[in-house]
Scaffold this motif. Structure first.
Motif, PDB file in Angstrom:
ATOM      1  N   GLU A   1       0.834  -1.206   0.000  1.00  0.00           N
ATOM      2  CA  GLU A   1       0.000   0.000   0.000  1.00  0.00           C
ATOM      3  C   GLU A   1       0.865   1.250   0.000  1.00  0.00           C
ATOM      4  O   GLU A   1       0.597   2.211  -0.732  1.00  0.00           O
TER       5      GLU A   1
ATOM      6  N   THR B   1       2.318   1.655  -3.501  1.00  0.00           N
ATOM      7  CA  THR B   1       1.331   2.125  -4.477  1.00  0.00           C
ATOM      8  C   THR B   1       1.011   3.599  -4.259  1.00  0.00           C
ATOM      9  O   THR B   1       0.931   4.378  -5.213  1.00  0.00           O
ATOM     10  N   ALA B   2       0.866   3.969  -2.990  1.00  0.00           N
ATOM     11  CA  ALA B   2       0.535   5.368  -2.700  1.00  0.00           C
ATOM     12  C   ALA B   2       1.655   6.289  -3.159  1.00  0.00           C
ATOM     13  O   ALA B   2       1.407   7.369  -3.694  1.00  0.00           O
TER      14      ALA B   2
ATOM     15  N   ILE C   1       1.509   6.616  -6.992  1.00  0.00           N
ATOM     16  CA  ILE C   1       0.446   7.439  -7.589  1.00  0.00           C
ATOM     17  C   ILE C   1       0.462   8.871  -7.080  1.00  0.00           C
ATOM     18  O   ILE C   1      -0.306   9.693  -7.549  1.00  0.00           O
TER      19      ILE C   1
ATOM     20  N   THR D   1      -1.863  12.159  -8.120  1.00  0.00           N
ATOM     21  CA  THR D   1      -2.859  12.807  -7.267  1.00  0.00           C
ATOM     22  C   THR D   1      -2.473  14.257  -7.009  1.00  0.00           C
ATOM     23  O   THR D   1      -3.312  15.059  -6.646  1.00  0.00           O
TER      24      THR D   1
ATOM     25  N   VAL E   1      -1.458   6.502   3.443  1.00  0.00           N
ATOM     26  CA  VAL E   1      -1.285   5.746   2.202  1.00  0.00           C
ATOM     27  C   VAL E   1      -2.538   4.991   1.802  1.00  0.00           C
ATOM     28  O   VAL E   1      -2.704   4.618   0.640  1.00  0.00           O
ATOM     29  N   ALA E   2      -3.438   4.699   2.726  1.00  0.00           N
ATOM     30  CA  ALA E   2      -4.655   3.980   2.345  1.00  0.00           C
ATOM     31  C   ALA E   2      -5.784   4.438   3.236  1.00  0.00           C
ATOM     32  O   ALA E   2      -5.583   4.826   4.381  1.00  0.00           O
ATOM     33  N   MET E   3      -6.988   4.388   2.675  1.00  0.00           N
ATOM     34  CA  MET E   3      -8.147   4.880   3.389  1.00  0.00           C
ATOM     35  C   MET E   3      -9.243   3.839   3.295  1.00  0.00           C
ATOM     36  O   MET E   3      -9.516   3.308   2.219  1.00  0.00           O
TER      37      MET E   3
ATOM     38  N   VAL F   1      -7.616   4.891   8.523  1.00  0.00           N
ATOM     39  CA  VAL F   1      -6.636   5.077   7.457  1.00  0.00           C
ATOM     40  C   VAL F   1      -5.349   4.343   7.834  1.00  0.00           C
ATOM     41  O   VAL F   1      -5.129   4.022   9.004  1.00  0.00           O
ATOM     42  N   THR F   2      -4.535   4.064   6.824  1.00  0.00           N
ATOM     43  CA  THR F   2      -3.217   3.499   7.064  1.00  0.00           C
ATOM     44  C   THR F   2      -2.187   4.593   6.858  1.00  0.00           C
ATOM     45  O   THR F   2      -2.281   5.347   5.891  1.00  0.00           O
TER      46      THR F   2
END
Lengths: 169, 327
Positions: free
Chosen positions: B83, B86-87, B90, B94, B157-159, B169-170
């Motif tokens: 994760e 990937t964050a 991207i 974003t 990094v992740a929601m 969230v992470t």
């Protein structure tokens, strides 16, 4: 060959899960994102039938339940996606599903899956949200999943079809 | 499938006309594999549903030390770095909208000014609180000691999706960065949440807008204490409910609410701005005042956050100390 097939399916679920929590929150509508894992399970069910889909549904559900940032009671998505895998597998009555049946299956699966998750939460008092809120979230989730269907489902179904000859008849 | 099977069987074995039967068999042959597969699939279905229910029971009754927690941690160790990766991959995309709005040096200036603005705004927002606090405590040293903490910077990094009905969230900092469960997470604007669990490289944060989140809050103007409950909504209309302990006290609109703080700063340190009172309801039945709080933090676009750690924590990254220096 079945090991390869299982591995590819598990990989598809993992990719779907990571995209769902990292990329799609940037496009989310009020925090609601398309449930890519559910789409993978539906694609597997439509191409390979219920038996494969329930196992994949269970795997995808457990992954959704355990991977960060999940914090709900584990097993709820697993239950929802097992039922989705079975129901969507039942839909496969004719040999090749048309575009309309695919969209209808996705819509029904998304509604049933998200609803089972929400209802299990009501039973366990996990989210403590009102029914109108739940319904709104479920409906937006269905719209998201249907919107993504034309982009995602053909790819996934082609992938699962390509793996089909590997099945020892 | 039971009724369908029953319907089909007599039609398959019906009559002696071999041609139609052969045709029928061929037709069903296509999905015959499916039917062969579907009979064991029912027992498989039952088994997997039972497995899911077992998992739910284990996790529901196990609480914090259920066997599921270790599985969660193991899955987190695998998915966390993916994760984060990937964050990071991207992030340039974003950030594209920002890049269009303002470029190069201008962008930098805007970011610097925004940070300064947030800092000043939160300083202004906690002015009442700070003044009251200074008056209450013996001296400046005690207050400075309590408010002095170090921050470990981290990125979201992740929601979690809204379909899971929990707001978590992470972040990309874990136990190697010196983070443990029950630490306060904040950003430039105010309180974000608390750390639920950590892996080596990531941590899961429960946002204060989650329905499970309860934060001790204090109205800066009157020093009244109460409890802040999340409503489970993020985005523009994410609100918190503040139940004041003293029913006679009525908070004014636009009053600032800060954290009340707990023992040893776990899970929340004191004095972090949370939000501003927008409206007040009084409940006669429960004889308490309920105020609606508009949080300062925009939870829909969380990115850079800080985790409050004890000063002098060993970390794998630079730690922002209480006096603003990097270490």
């Amino acid at each position: 060959m079945s090991a390869v097939r299982g591995l590819v399916a598990a990989l598809a679920v993992a990719v779907a899960l990571v995209l769902q929590v990292t990329v799609f929150p940037h496009l989310a509508f009020e925090g609601i994102v398309p449930n890519l894992c559910l789409l993978v399970v539906v694609a597997a069910a439509l191409t390979r039938g219920p038996q494969f889909a329930v196992v994949l549904g269970f795997l995808a559900g457990v992954a959704l339940d355990l991977a960060p940032p999940a914090d709900h009671v584990a097993g709820r998505w697993a239950l929802a996606l097992v039922v989705v895998g079975w129901l969507a597998g039942r839909m496969r009555q004719d040999v090749k599903p048309t575009a309309t049946t695919v969209v209808a299956t996705v819509a029904a699966s998304s509604f049933v899956g998200t609803s089972i998750f929400a209802i299990s939460g009501l039973v366990l008092r996990d989210p403590a949200l009102g029914v109108p809120d739940l319904l709104r979230v479920i409906l937006v989730a269905v719209v998201w999943d249907v919107l993504l269907t034309p982009f995602v489902l053909p790819l996934l179904m082609r992938m699962f079809h390509r793996l089909e000859p590997a099945r020892t008849a | 499938m039971g009724p369908l099977d029953r319907l089909r069987k007599p039609s398959g074995g019906f009559g002696g006309r071999s041609r139609s039967r052969a045709g029928r068999e061929r037709r069903w042959g296509g999905s015959g594999q499916l039917d062969d597969g579907s009979r064991p699939s029912r027992s498989l279905l039952v088994a997997l549903v039972l497995a899911s229910l077992t998992l739910i029971t284990l996790d529901y009754h196990g609480g914090d030390d259920s066997p599921v927690e270790s599985a969660r941690r193991a899955v987190g160790e695998v998915f966390g770095p993916v994760e984060t990766g990937t964050a990071t991959a991207i992030r340039p995309f974003t950030a594209v909208p920002d890049w269009f709005r303002s470029r190069g040096a201008l962008n930098e200036d805007v970011a610097r000014l925004q940070a300064e603005n947030s800092r000043l705004r939160s300083a202004a927002a906690t002015e009442d609180y700070d003044r009251n606090r200074l008056r209450e405590y013996d001296g400046l040293t005690a207050a400075a000691d309590n408010l002095g903490y170090a921050l470990v910077p981290a990125r979201v990094v992740a929601m979690g999706s809204a379909q899971t009905f929990s707001d978590t969230v992470t972040i990309d900092a874990g136990s190697t960065a010196g983070i443990h469960p029950d630490m306060t997470v904040l950003n430039n604007d105010g309180l974000v949440g608390r750390v639920l669990r950590v892996t080596r490289t990531t941590a899961t944060v429960l946002l204060i807008v989650d329905t499970d989140s309860v934060v001790g809050g204090r109205v800066g103007e009157s020093m009244e204490v109460g409890f802040l409950h999340g409503r489970g909504e993020i985005g523009g209309d994410g609100r918190l409910d503040l139940d004041l302990v003293d029913g006679a006290e009525v908070p004014a609109s636009h009053d600032t609410v800060v954290t009340w703080g707990s023992k040893d700063g776990a899970p929340y340190v004191s004095g972090v701005p949370v939000g501003r009172v927008t409206s007040v309801y009084s409940s006669v039945r429960e004889s308490t005042q309920r105020a609606v709080i508009d949080p300062y933090v925009d939870f829909a676009s969380l990115d850079l956050v800080g985790v409050v750690v004890p000063s002098g924590t060993r970390s794998d990254r630079a730690v922002i100390e209480a006096d603003g220096s990097l270490r």
